[in-house]
Enzyme design. Structure first.
Site, PDB file in Angstrom:
ATOM      1  CG  ASP A   1      -1.883   0.918   1.078  1.00  0.00           C
ATOM      2  OD1 ASP A   1      -1.769   2.243   1.246  1.00  0.00           O
ATOM      3  OD2 ASP A   1      -3.035   0.569   1.356  1.00  0.00           O
ATOM      4  CB  ILE A   2       1.078   4.261  -2.047  1.00  0.00           C
ATOM      5  CG1 ILE A   2      -0.477   4.632  -2.304  1.00  0.00           C
ATOM      6  CG2 ILE A   2       1.620   3.441  -3.339  1.00  0.00           C
ATOM      7  CD1 ILE A   2      -0.435   5.710  -3.361  1.00  0.00           C
TER       8      ILE A   2
ATOM      9  CG  HIS B   1      -8.666  -3.469  -1.969  1.00  0.00           C
ATOM     10  ND1 HIS B   1      -9.859  -2.748  -2.622  1.00  0.00           N
ATOM     11  CD2 HIS B   1      -8.271  -2.883  -1.212  1.00  0.00           C
ATOM     12  CE1 HIS B   1      -9.983  -1.525  -2.113  1.00  0.00           C
ATOM     13  NE2 HIS B   1      -9.003  -1.635  -1.241  1.00  0.00           N
TER      14      HIS B   1
ATOM     15  CG  ASN C   1     -12.188  -0.819   4.153  1.00  0.00           C
ATOM     16  OD1 ASN C   1     -12.388  -1.370   5.129  1.00  0.00           O
ATOM     17  ND2 ASN C   1     -10.797  -0.287   3.899  1.00  0.00           N
TER      18      ASN C   1
END
Length: 128
Positions: A46-47, A114, A101
């Site tokens: 994750d960024i 995801h 989510n």
């Protein structure tokens, strides 16, 4: 990372979405730090990590959220979960959290199914 076009499901769902960030990552159009790839899934860091280990695992086919993925492509949903477990093992996480989510109100910002693999620190319950 694969640059081959992804197959669609029998009813046409799952086709890559040219406007989808994650579809563009799958296609190799946007760089990502890939940690694991299978025929059906892609896992990358994750960024904006929320834990020392924060990896996203996505199906290569486009579905807007986990519920639609499970309904339209249950094997792909199972593949995502299996890949998440493999990522946790690869990252040597003894304890970890998997988070899907679904919907903007739940914090989903990219509408491509995801799962977040989070670990490397204590995670409180209930989550914020």
């Amino acid at each position: 990372m694969s640059t081959e076009p992804q197959a669609t499901t029998a009813d046409g769902s799952g086709a890559p979405d040219a406007d989808c960030l994650f579809c563009r990552i799958v296609a190799g159009q946007i760089p990502a730090t890939v940690v694991r790839e299978t025929e059906t899934t892609l896992a990358f860091r994750d960024i904006n990590p929320q834990a020392p280990t924060h990896v996203l695992v996505i199906p290569k086919l486009h579905h807007p959220d986990a519920a639609s993925l499970a309904a339209a492509a249950p094997q792909a949903a199972a593949d995502v979960l299996a890949a998440a477990g493999e990522v946790a093992a690869q990252e040597e996480l003894e304890s970890y959290r998997l988070v899907f989510n679904t919907g903007a109100g739940a914090g989903q910002t990219v509408f491509h199914a995801h799962v977040h693999v989070l670990g490397g620190r204590g995670l409180q319950w209930p989550p914020g």
